[in-house]
Design an enzyme around this catalytic site. Structure first.
Site, PDB file in Angstrom:
ATOM      1  N   ASP A 146      -5.302 -31.694  32.917  1.00 35.04           N
ATOM      2  CA  ASP A 146      -6.674 -31.487  33.366  1.00 35.04           C
ATOM      3  C   ASP A 146      -6.792 -32.008  34.788  1.00 35.04           C
ATOM      4  O   ASP A 146      -5.953 -32.790  35.222  1.00 35.04           O
ATOM      5  CB  ASP A 146      -7.622 -32.364  32.510  1.00 35.04           C
ATOM      6  CG  ASP A 146      -8.071 -31.605  31.278  1.00 35.04           C
ATOM      7  OD1 ASP A 146      -7.687 -30.437  31.171  1.00 35.04           O
ATOM      8  OD2 ASP A 146      -8.780 -32.186  30.450  1.00 35.04           O
ATOM      9  N   ASP A 187      -9.428 -33.749  27.175  1.00 36.47           N
ATOM     10  CA  ASP A 187     -10.440 -34.752  26.833  1.00 36.47           C
ATOM     11  C   ASP A 187     -11.567 -34.162  26.000  1.00 36.47           C
ATOM     12  O   ASP A 187     -12.232 -34.854  25.268  1.00 36.47           O
ATOM     13  CB  ASP A 187     -11.008 -35.413  28.100  1.00 36.47           C
ATOM     14  CG  ASP A 187     -11.511 -34.384  29.106  1.00 36.47           C
ATOM     15  OD1 ASP A 187     -11.547 -33.186  28.754  1.00 36.47           O
ATOM     16  OD2 ASP A 187     -11.855 -34.768  30.236  1.00 36.47           O
ATOM     17  N   ASP A 208     -10.421 -28.880  23.589  1.00 37.04           N
ATOM     18  CA  ASP A 208      -9.002 -28.991  23.930  1.00 37.04           C
ATOM     19  C   ASP A 208      -8.153 -29.216  22.680  1.00 37.04           C
ATOM     20  O   ASP A 208      -6.926 -29.195  22.762  1.00 37.04           O
ATOM     21  CB  ASP A 208      -8.771 -30.163  24.902  1.00 37.04           C
ATOM     22  CG  ASP A 208      -9.316 -29.863  26.282  1.00 37.04           C
ATOM     23  OD1 ASP A 208      -9.366 -28.670  26.625  1.00 37.04           O
ATOM     24  OD2 ASP A 208      -9.706 -30.796  26.997  1.00 37.04           O
TER      25      ASP A 208
END
Length: 1186
Positions: free
Chosen positions: A465, A786, A790
């Site tokens: 990310d 997070d 996901d």
């Protein structure tokens, strides 16, 4: 299935009543609250309309229930410690007690189940019994050369010592094994409690929102529920905004359930919040919550299961069925096969364990053959020598004497086997992984599944990310476009029209989660603290920079007055809030990704604060002149807009597309999230180590590209791709819209940045890279995540990293490792530790196999030529102990070095034993065998002592054989130092003092060896040696180090004849489905295990015990991980499109494991299934060797 929870509740209170006093006292206690525990439990059984009706009848409304529980919907509980304590006593604590750990004695008993140890014990007991039998003196001659003349009466009576010594050694080995298992279990529990303490929840106490550990929650608490939470208790929704819950862990229904205070307010523990936010009144905690009730049933069921298991040992797979309590009605036959599949023991074996199991099995087979041949040769030689050549007749009174000989031969055979089977391998893996996990905690990696740390060493790709991982996650507004003006820095309030400013402040203050706020810094001079969503904090910071305050606005319009909220999610990429104005009309405030929200704007506020029309042409110009320049500087652009709606007729709120359109743009804000200072260096290390870093983000492509360049993910002049989600999807799908692997294969090798990506895109990319076969090595992918969405990508990845600070509970649940500092550089530490685990195992292997090869050959040839093993049973057990247990401890605890990051990943198919290692093993083997055979056949001449060969039964220990034993052990000790290096390095002492465990074990072993030789006497078959003999033994031992340098000089490339060993499975062994689903674990070893061909001996039982420990470690957290990859391969294997996946087969465990403090009973149940199915498999195959 949905009624499971309801039906189970029925029997629990009855068992409570059985306790008599306790339930009575509960009722009395509850008198203080006006509602009893029983009432609340009955209420939580209901759903939807029924529940609302019950609340209406009993308490008038939820407000009434709140008053009875002495709580407030706005201020929560007072937080008075006496009140909280009273609530805990009345309604219970939010804690589910774990199953008791196995006691040390149980672990000792398990270690005693080892087949080889049992054989040794029986042989030792027979030997012990026979040693007390003395045949009548006059016939002794008739029995042949049984007792030599050198032996006096005392020695003859000491015949029992060998048997006793073997028993003692067995006890020693068992205690060491049990202690190891016990310490692992203890460590696992520590890890478990650490994970539980990490989970905190927001509650309102005394009017303030505070974060408390989940275990501190009590009935009556007012909890703030938000997107991504895992609900830790049962409760009733008081106020909710667009709340959707995933209840599949309890009901098995995968559709998200919409919750609202007026339709279905019941929230259950163990379920996940997938969208929206709200506030709930906690009504049941711990064992009284829905998850707790299921756990209690599981606990009660376990005792019965154990009884059933004992009964069913002789029956076929019935137990395997009973172990899986929830069975859907359809698909009976498929279900059977699925269960068999689910019960294959080491399904989620790591790559390393797969290779090790296979290697241990191969070595075990070789050892078995060697030991069998040894026994056969010894027996034949004795029989031919005694009855054929000497022509003796078998006399009845000589039987015990002959049997004693046979027992001695049998013990020698078993001893060869003991040394041959490297049962220290699984132990070394366990120790190495456990040690790494402990140390990784200090490096901010909280490992949830033990094998993840080893897999990380093989990682070839990391999909990361951007926000919070590569960047600091401290958002600051630095540019703005307001009233037709682009401000390069935040303007003064008087540069903006008051109308626009007012609108902007209201839009930001109201249209953000009220949990997001900016607090004064903890220390003077520090930056203000950002609490809640960081993007919203950046916008609230803008309000403060404009010399305004958001708090009065929120006080004027509290959360309860918000008319409708469309919460942010990955599909909308925006958030909207509706409020009712005093005149009855409505105003909608919206904020979101600028290029998405601007498409919904038809007007824009001009310089004077008056709206003017905003055509597509204007929008394109704004994108070109404002948004792209901001994005190219690495800024995230957020558009803020509003719309006025009529009060009569009231709009159709559910029709979101018609509501969030025709907006008026107030401003576009550029928010900066600076790159973490340590990230560029960490990414450089990854690239040097052969790991490709890819950025997958929801931000726009220009922002993503700018940040990727700052981090060093993309470099000018490189050949790389940066794609947006929709572009990526267009390229990987065919005309029918189906994803094609060939298309993904054209993209992923060059792809470095995927922007504006949805969680589905992330999952598709990860799956595509894992399934790809274009590269020579199968890619091993790590993913960071997070958000709740996901979860699928984290589960699909070989290693999933969840963020400890910004991560939602759902993401943590799906992950293998939690990054406690959310920092990318911690991932590099994980890679280092992973590679170190692999190297530690290789070091141990190199050492262990040298010992095995030499010991087996010495025992085998010695026995064949001299009718006695030069190394006695007890000596072999000592060698086994130092070589297996101590050496695994010494070599598996080497700390990692930066040098580990200078080489490429090993990959999945690299053999465990490289050519260099094979060269070392054979080279040292040759040296040791030469020395030992020289000593064995001409040692007595060199040292001028009596020969120890062809000694009769019960003869005293000889100096000759003691020198052989001593030399052998000292050579191993010095070779242990050689084994510290496996890549052909010359300096074997490099960093040796950095590992105190290694130094203390080597010195300790040397000390014990001196004691054994000088004072061991008859039990260890040792005669004391003088100083000169000791110096010779030491000289030969040190020769190992010099010989190591000679071996290092020989170039490996010239040794074409050497073969590598311990491969992963070859490609020809893997079907397409296996490849696609990462099922290399079904390797040769596993197939052979399943056919039951190698059903006994030490390796198997010890491996089983050790694997259990590893499994226990790995399955901390959620169970769904244990079956996560199995589901799709099952459907491929059975060509079934609509079956209930194994996640549902083990539903009770899966959902139960979701609750805090709860995974251990689930583990144990699964552990029992695993062990039973293993033993059952052995029973059915019946392919025993003897």
């Amino acid at each position: 299935m949905g009624d499971l929870a309801n039906s189970t509740v029925e029997f629990y209170p009855k068992s409570q009543r059985g306790t008599g006093a306790s339930s009575g006292s509960e009722v009395n206690h509850s008198g203080d609250f006006g509602v009893t525990l029983e009432d609340l439990r009955n209420l939580m059984e209901l759903r939807g309309g029924e529940a609302l009706q019950k609340i209406q009848e009993s308490y008038n409304d939820t407000e009434g229930l709140c008053q009875r529980l002495k709580s407030s919907t706005s201020d929560g509980l007072s937080g008075n410690p006496a009140d909280l304590e009273k609530r805990k006593q009345t309604f219970g604590m939010n804690f589910i007690p774990p199953k008791k750990p196995k006691t040390f004695l149980q672990l000792v008993w398990e270690a005693l189940q080892d087949v080889t140890l049992i054989i040794l014990e029986i042989a030792a007991i027979i030997s012990l019994g026979l040693s007390f039998y003395q045949p009548p003196g006059e016939e002794t001659e008739a029995c042949g050369n049984v007792s030599g003349g050198a032996e006096d009466e005392g020695e003859a009576e000491a015949g029992w010592i060998e048997g006793a010594a073997i028993l003692l050694s067995v006890i020693c080995v068992v205690l060491v094994t049990a202690f190891n298992d016990w310490s692992k279990e203890k460590q696992f529990r520590g890890l478990q409690s650490r994970i539980e303490q990490e989970q905190r929840f927001a509650v309102v106490r005394g009017g303030n929102v505070i974060q408390i550990p989940v275990a501190e929650m009590v009935v009556g608490d007012m909890a703030q529920v938000k997107y991504g939470d895992l609900l830790p208790a049962d409760g009733i929704l008081i106020q909710g905004n667009d709340l959707k819950i995933d209840e599949s862990s309890l009901t098995g229904e995968s559709d998200h359930v919409r919750k609202s205070a007026d339709k279905d307010p019941m929230l259950l523990s163990g379920t996940h919040v997938m969208e929206g936010s709200g506030r709930m009144l906690v009504t049941a905690v711990g064992i009284n919550s829905q998850t707790g009730i299921i756990f209690t049933l599981l606990g009660a069921g376990e005792m019965e299961e154990e009884k059933k298991e004992k009964k069913a040992k002789k029956q076929d797979g019935a137990v395997a069925m009973e172990m899986q309590p929830l069975k859907s009605a359809e698909g009976g036959e498929v279900e059977e096969r699925e269960k068999k599949k689910a019960n294959v023991p080491k399904k989620e074996k790591s790559v390393l364990q797969g290779k090790l199991t296979k290697l241990a099995v191969q070595i075990g087979k070789a050892g078995l053959v060697m030991s069998a041949i040894t026994v056969i040769i010894l027996v034949l030689y004795f029989v031919i020598e005694t009855f054929v050549i000497q022509g003796r007749v078998w006399l009845a009174e000589c039987t015990p004497v002959y049997v004693q000989y046979f027992v001695k031969f049998f013990i020698i055979g078993v001893t060869v086997l003991v040394v041959a089977v490297p049962e220290g391998l699984p132990l070394a893996v366990t120790i190495s992984l456990a040690y790494s996990v402990k140390k990784m905690m200090k490096d901010n990696n909280l490992v949830r599944h033990l094998d993840a740390c080893e897999t990380m060493g093989n990682a070839t790709a990391i999909c990361s990310d951007k926000t919070g991982t590569l960047t600091t996650n401290r958002m600051t507004a630095v540019q703005a476009y307001i009233g037709d003006q682009h401000f390069r820095e935040i303007p003064d309030p008087d540069q903006i029209s008051s109308k626009t400013l007012e609108m902007l402040v209201n839009a930001i203050s109201i249209n953000s989660a009220y949990t997001s706020k900016i607090l004064p810094p903890d220390t003077e001079g520090a930056l203000p603290k950002q609490v809640g969503n960081k993007t919203e904090c950046g916008l609230l910071g803008l309000v403060l920079d404009l010399k305004r305050d958001y708090v009065p606005v929120r006080e004027q319009i509290p959360e309860e007055k918000l008319y409708k909220v469309y919460t942010f999610n990955s599909v909308r990429k925006s958030m909207s809030t509706v409020i009712q104005l005093p005149d009855g009309s409505f105003r909608l405030y919206s904020k979101g990704a600028s290029e998405i929200l601007l498409k919904k704007c038809s007007t824009v506020q001009g310089g004077g604060g008056e709206p003017r029309s905003f055509r597509p042409r204007d929008r394109d110009e704004m994108v070109k002149k404002v948004i792209e320049p901001m994005a190219c500087e690495g800024l995230r652009t957020i558009c803020i807009a509003y719309r006025d709606l009529p009060g009569n007729p009231e709009p159709e709120w559910e029709n979101e597309a018609d509501i969030v359109t025709e907006l008026t743009c107030i401003a576009v804000v550029g928010i900066e999230d600076p790159v973490r200072p340590e990230v560029p260096e960490a990414i450089r290390k990854c690239q040097r180590a052969g790991i490709t870093v890819r950025m997958v983000t929801g931000d726009n492509i220009n922002t993503a590209r700018a940040i990727a360049a700052k981090c060093g993910i993309i470099q000018p002049g490189d050949d790389f791709l940066c794609l947006e989600g929709k572009d990526f999807n267009r390229r990987i799908r065919n005309e029918k819209g189906e994803i094609e692997q060939e298309r993904i294969d054209k993209i992923w090798p060059k792809l470095r940045v995927l922007a504006r990506s949805s969680p589905t895109d992330k999952h598709t990319l990860v799956k595509g890279i894992i399934d790809s076969t274009v590269a020579e090595q199968r890619q091993v992918v790590a993913v960071t995540g997070d958000g709740t969405n996901d979860g699928p990508a984290l589960k699909k990845a070989d290693v999933g990293f969840a963020m400890g600070i910004a991560g939602t509970d759902v993401a943590k649940e799906a992950s293998d490792i939690i990054l406690t500092d959310d920092n990318f550089s911690s991932i590099v530490k994980a890679v280092m530790w992973g590679r170190n685990v692999y190297d530690s195992i290789s070091k141990f292997l190199q050492f262990q196999l040298t010992v095995n090869v030499v010991a087996v050959i010495v025992a085998f040839t010695g026995a064949c030529i001299t009718q006695d093993s030069p190394l006695k049973a007890v000596q072999m057990l000592w060698v086994n102990l130092i070589m297996d247990t101590f050496a695994s401890l010494a070599l598996a605890t080497e700390p990692p070095t930066e040098a580990l990051l200078l080489r490429k990943p090993y990959g999945r198919n690299k053999p465990l034993i490289s050519l260099t290692m094979m060269k070392n093993i054979l080279g040292h083997g040759v040296y040791q065998l030469t020395i030992i055979f020289t000593l064995l056949f001409v040692g007595e001449k060199i040292f001028n002592i009596d020969s120890g060969r062809n000694a009769p039964l019960h003869s005293p220990p000889s100096e000759h054989y003691t020198i052989i034993f001593n030399t052998f052990v000292l050579m191993q000790l010095f070779n242990e130092i050689n084994a510290r290096k496996i890549h052909g390095e010359r300096n074997v002492f490099d960093g040796i003092f950095g590992n105190p465990i290694f130094c203390s074990i080597v010195l300790g072993t040397f000390g014990v060896q001196i004691v054994i030789v000088q004072f061991g006497g008859k039990p260890f078959s040792c005669a004391p040696l003088n100083v000169e003999q000791w110096l010779w033994c030491l000289f030969v031992g040190v020769g190992e180090l010099l010989w190591g340098q000679v071996i290092a000089t020989v170039p490996t490339s010239h040794l074409k004849c050497l073969k590598e060993a311990g491969h992963g499975p070859g490609t020809d062994e893997i079907t397409d489905e296996d490849l696609a689903e990462d099922e290399e674990e079904i390797d040769h070893a596993e197939r052979e295990l399943r056919r039951g061909q190698i059903l006994w001996f030490r390796g198997l039982n010890r491996i089983q015990t050790q694997m259990e420990v590893v499994s226990t470690f790995k399955r901390s957290g959620s169970f769904q991980g244990a079956v996560r990859r199995r589901s799709s391969i099952l459907s491929q294997l059975h060509d079934v499109t609509n079956i209930s996946t194994p996640t549902h087969v083990v539903l009770t465990t899966a959902n139960a494991a979701g609750a805090p403090g709860s995974s251990i009973p689930a583990l144990t149940q699964y552990g029992e299934v695993f062990i039973f199915s293993f033993k059952y498999q052995l029973f059915v195959n019946r392919s025993f060797f003897f």
